[in-house]
Design a protein around this motif. Structure first.
Motif, mmCIF file in Angstrom:
data_model
loop_
_atom_site.group_PDB
_atom_site.id
_atom_site.type_symbol
_atom_site.label_atom_id
_atom_site.label_comp_id
_atom_site.label_asym_id
_atom_site.label_seq_id
_atom_site.Cartn_x
_atom_site.Cartn_y
_atom_site.Cartn_z
ATOM 1 N N LEU A 1 0.821 -1.216 0.000
ATOM 2 C CA LEU A 1 0.000 0.000 0.000
ATOM 3 C C LEU A 1 0.854 1.264 0.000
ATOM 4 O O LEU A 1 0.317 2.360 -0.086
ATOM 5 C CB LEU A 1 -0.899 0.023 1.239
ATOM 6 N N GLU A 2 2.172 1.096 0.086
ATOM 7 C CA GLU A 2 3.032 2.274 0.268
ATOM 8 C C GLU A 2 3.632 2.761 -1.051
ATOM 9 O O GLU A 2 2.963 3.433 -1.838
ATOM 10 C CB GLU A 2 4.130 1.974 1.286
ATOM 11 N N ASP A 3 4.878 2.421 -1.332
ATOM 12 C CA ASP A 3 5.613 3.040 -2.427
ATOM 13 C C ASP A 3 5.035 2.778 -3.811
ATOM 14 O O ASP A 3 5.163 3.617 -4.705
ATOM 15 C CB ASP A 3 7.075 2.582 -2.408
ATOM 16 N N SER A 4 4.428 1.626 -4.016
ATOM 17 C CA SER A 4 3.971 1.276 -5.363
ATOM 18 C C SER A 4 2.568 1.783 -5.681
ATOM 19 O O SER A 4 2.043 1.506 -6.762
ATOM 20 C CB SER A 4 4.017 -0.242 -5.557
ATOM 21 N N VAL A 5 1.970 2.520 -4.750
ATOM 22 C CA VAL A 5 0.626 3.057 -4.966
ATOM 23 C C VAL A 5 0.673 4.586 -4.891
ATOM 24 O O VAL A 5 1.163 5.153 -3.904
ATOM 25 C CB VAL A 5 -0.376 2.516 -3.914
ATOM 26 N N ALA A 6 0.179 5.244 -5.913
ATOM 27 C CA ALA A 6 0.155 6.711 -5.942
ATOM 28 C C ALA A 6 -0.801 7.250 -4.875
ATOM 29 O O ALA A 6 -1.765 6.573 -4.489
ATOM 30 C CB ALA A 6 -0.288 7.199 -7.318
ATOM 31 N N PRO A 7 -0.544 8.478 -4.377
ATOM 32 C CA PRO A 7 -1.392 9.038 -3.318
ATOM 33 C C PRO A 7 -2.880 9.030 -3.642
ATOM 34 O O PRO A 7 -3.709 8.739 -2.770
ATOM 35 C CB PRO A 7 -0.856 10.470 -3.171
ATOM 36 N N ARG B 1 -4.996 5.488 8.324
ATOM 37 C CA ARG B 1 -6.194 4.926 7.694
ATOM 38 C C ARG B 1 -6.023 3.427 7.441
ATOM 39 O O ARG B 1 -6.979 2.653 7.591
ATOM 40 C CB ARG B 1 -6.473 5.660 6.381
ATOM 41 N N ASP B 2 -4.819 3.028 7.041
ATOM 42 C CA ASP B 2 -4.556 1.600 6.839
ATOM 43 C C ASP B 2 -4.783 0.825 8.137
ATOM 44 O O ASP B 2 -5.435 -0.228 8.141
ATOM 45 C CB ASP B 2 -3.103 1.385 6.391
ATOM 46 N N LEU B 3 -4.238 1.342 9.221
ATOM 47 C CA LEU B 3 -4.365 0.669 10.517
ATOM 48 C C LEU B 3 -5.823 0.542 10.930
ATOM 49 O O LEU B 3 -6.273 -0.521 11.376
ATOM 50 C CB LEU B 3 -3.596 1.447 11.585
ATOM 51 N N VAL B 4 -6.565 1.627 10.792
ATOM 52 C CA VAL B 4 -7.982 1.609 11.178
ATOM 53 C C VAL B 4 -8.748 0.606 10.320
ATOM 54 O O VAL B 4 -9.589 -0.151 10.822
ATOM 55 C CB VAL B 4 -8.589 3.014 11.053
ATOM 56 N N ALA B 5 -8.436 0.565 9.033
ATOM 57 C CA ALA B 5 -9.149 -0.342 8.132
ATOM 58 C C ALA B 5 -8.865 -1.800 8.472
ATOM 59 O O ALA B 5 -9.781 -2.636 8.489
ATOM 60 C CB ALA B 5 -8.763 -0.052 6.688
ATOM 61 N N VAL B 6 -7.601 -2.122 8.751
ATOM 62 C CA VAL B 6 -7.266 -3.501 9.108
ATOM 63 C C VAL B 6 -7.919 -3.873 10.436
ATOM 64 O O VAL B 6 -8.472 -4.962 10.591
ATOM 65 C CB VAL B 6 -5.736 -3.686 9.177
ATOM 66 N N ALA B 7 -7.865 -2.957 11.403
ATOM 67 C CA ALA B 7 -8.480 -3.233 12.704
ATOM 68 C C ALA B 7 -9.980 -3.437 12.566
ATOM 69 O O ALA B 7 -10.555 -4.353 13.170
ATOM 70 C CB ALA B 7 -8.184 -2.088 13.667
ATOM 71 N N ASN C 1 1.202 1.828 4.854
ATOM 72 C CA ASN C 1 1.913 3.090 4.800
ATOM 73 C C ASN C 1 2.473 3.367 6.200
ATOM 74 O O ASN C 1 2.035 2.765 7.184
ATOM 75 C CB ASN C 1 0.973 4.215 4.359
ATOM 76 N N ALA C 2 3.436 4.249 6.292
ATOM 77 C CA ALA C 2 4.061 4.534 7.581
ATOM 78 C C ALA C 2 3.010 5.014 8.584
ATOM 79 O O ALA C 2 2.155 5.849 8.249
ATOM 80 C CB ALA C 2 5.151 5.585 7.420
ATOM 81 N N PRO C 3 3.043 4.497 9.821
ATOM 82 C CA PRO C 3 2.031 4.855 10.820
ATOM 83 C C PRO C 3 1.963 6.351 11.120
ATOM 84 O O PRO C 3 0.925 6.835 11.567
ATOM 85 C CB PRO C 3 2.464 4.076 12.067
ATOM 86 N N GLY C 4 3.043 7.070 10.868
ATOM 87 C CA GLY C 4 3.056 8.499 11.138
ATOM 88 C C GLY C 4 2.443 9.346 10.042
ATOM 89 O O GLY C 4 2.509 10.579 10.096
ATOM 90 N N THR C 5 1.839 8.713 9.048
ATOM 91 C CA THR C 5 1.194 9.438 7.955
ATOM 92 C C THR C 5 -0.316 9.245 8.015
ATOM 93 O O THR C 5 -0.812 8.303 8.645
ATOM 94 C CB THR C 5 1.712 8.953 6.592
ATOM 95 N N VAL C 6 -1.038 10.106 7.324
ATOM 96 C CA VAL C 6 -2.501 9.999 7.302
ATOM 97 C C VAL C 6 -2.925 8.663 6.701
ATOM 98 O O VAL C 6 -3.800 7.966 7.237
ATOM 99 C CB VAL C 6 -3.108 11.172 6.512
ATOM 100 N N HIS C 7 -2.307 8.295 5.570
ATOM 101 C CA HIS C 7 -2.694 7.043 4.930
ATOM 102 C C HIS C 7 -2.298 5.845 5.787
ATOM 103 O O HIS C 7 -2.991 4.821 5.799
ATOM 104 C CB HIS C 7 -2.066 6.950 3.542
ATOM 105 N N GLY C 8 -1.198 5.956 6.523
ATOM 106 C CA GLY C 8 -0.807 4.878 7.415
ATOM 107 C C GLY C 8 -1.827 4.670 8.516
ATOM 108 O O GLY C 8 -2.172 3.525 8.863
#
Length: 298
Positions: free
Chosen positions: A40-46, A88-94, A79-86
């Motif tokens: 979900l990180e480097d290979s995906v555009a914002p 969101r990733d955490l919340v979605a997985v949880a 994505n890195a936990p210190g970013t907005v997308h990171g």
């Protein structure tokens, strides 16, 4: 209760990293890698991260419901936990109730990065599933603390970001120190370490050389960015016929003797026997791991 996606008991040699976009999932799972890592990180555009996140969660959900006919493990790089997308990733997985067997966290520089992910996913007390992507000089300087995090399952080296952060070349000589430091620290913690992918798809000799170096340094495996890299990486981690014969001879002699013995005119003591046993394990595509800490691998 969390659904664990394809839990396994040992590590694997080859990780295939693929963008978390529809159309790539099944191809990645059937390619023969030990881990198919949805990125979900480097290979995906914002502007594509929200769609990629939803697609990845859907794929993980299907994998948790039906793992028949597939080999290897399906993992996820956030994505890195210190970013907005990171976040969101955490919340979605949880929210999904999933706990991927391999959850790779980028830009890890302290144990808190790992502990945050584990806490949000309620993974602190279960089998370790969080893998730390080590890709900055600061992370290399804090390895003992990072590797002591309770939910840690293993570490992965990120060559591209490390080179960018230091201004060094992405070459074997320039990256020898961080790779050696990471492999040694992981061994001290009883954790497997996976080397960075080799990004030049047409440089077969370069890939072979770097994979052999990773094995020599003590890495348990190496990342790949294309399915055609998988057989070469696996072969590089497999001991040669002579290495295997020597290792089996040492193990056999050690099992028949007490203490130090001799094989082929060479003295063989406990450290050499331990190394020989590691070679015989690699012959079966099982990476070397410390016996001091039992972890679920990839």
């Amino acid at each position: 209760m969390s659904a664990v996606v394809a839990p396994v008991s040992r590590g694997g040699i080859v990780w295939l990293i693929t963008p978390a976009v529809p159309g790539r999932f099944e191809a990645a799972r059937s390619a023969g890698a030990d881990v198919a890592l949805l990125d979900l990180e480097d290979s995906v555009a914002p502007d594509g991260k929200d769609a990629a996140r939803a697609a990845a969660i859907g794929c993980l959900t299907r994998a948790a419901a039906d793992a028949s006919g597939t080999t290897g493990v399906l993992g996820l790089r956030l994505n890195a936990p210190g970013t907005v997308h990171g976040l969101r990733d955490l919340v979605a997985v949880a929210a999904s109730g999933l706990r991927p067997a391999v959850l790779l966290v980028p830009k890890v520089e302290s144990p808190r990065d790992v502990e945050l992910v584990a806490k949000v996913l309620h993974a602190e007390d279960g089998p370790p599933c969080v893998w730390a992507l080590i890709e900055t000089p600061r992370a290399i300087g804090h390895l003992p603390d990072i590797l002591g995090a309770r939910a840690m399952a293993g570490v992965v080296f990120g060559a591209a970001d490390y080179a960018a952060a230091t201004g060094c070349r992405r070459s074997s000589r320039a990256l020898w120190y961080p790779r050696s430091a990471l492999a040694a620290a992981a061994a001290a913690a009883g954790l497997p370490a996976i080397d960075s992918p080799y990004f030049d798809l047409d440089d077969v000799d370069g890939l072979r050389r770097e994979a052999q170096e990773a094995c020599a340094l003590g890495f348990a495996g190496k990342g790949a960015v294309h399915p055609r890299q998988l057989p070469l990486i696996r072969e590089a981690f497999r001991p040669s016929a002579q290495e295997l014969a020597d290792a089996r001879a040492a193990v056999t002699a050690a099992d028949a003797a007490a203490g130090v013995t001799a094989v082929g005119g060479r003295m063989v003591g406990p450290p050499l026997v331990a190394a020989a046993r590691a070679v015989t394990e690699r012959a079966g595509d099982a990476p070397r791991m410390s016996a001091s800490r039992e972890v679920p691998g990839v």
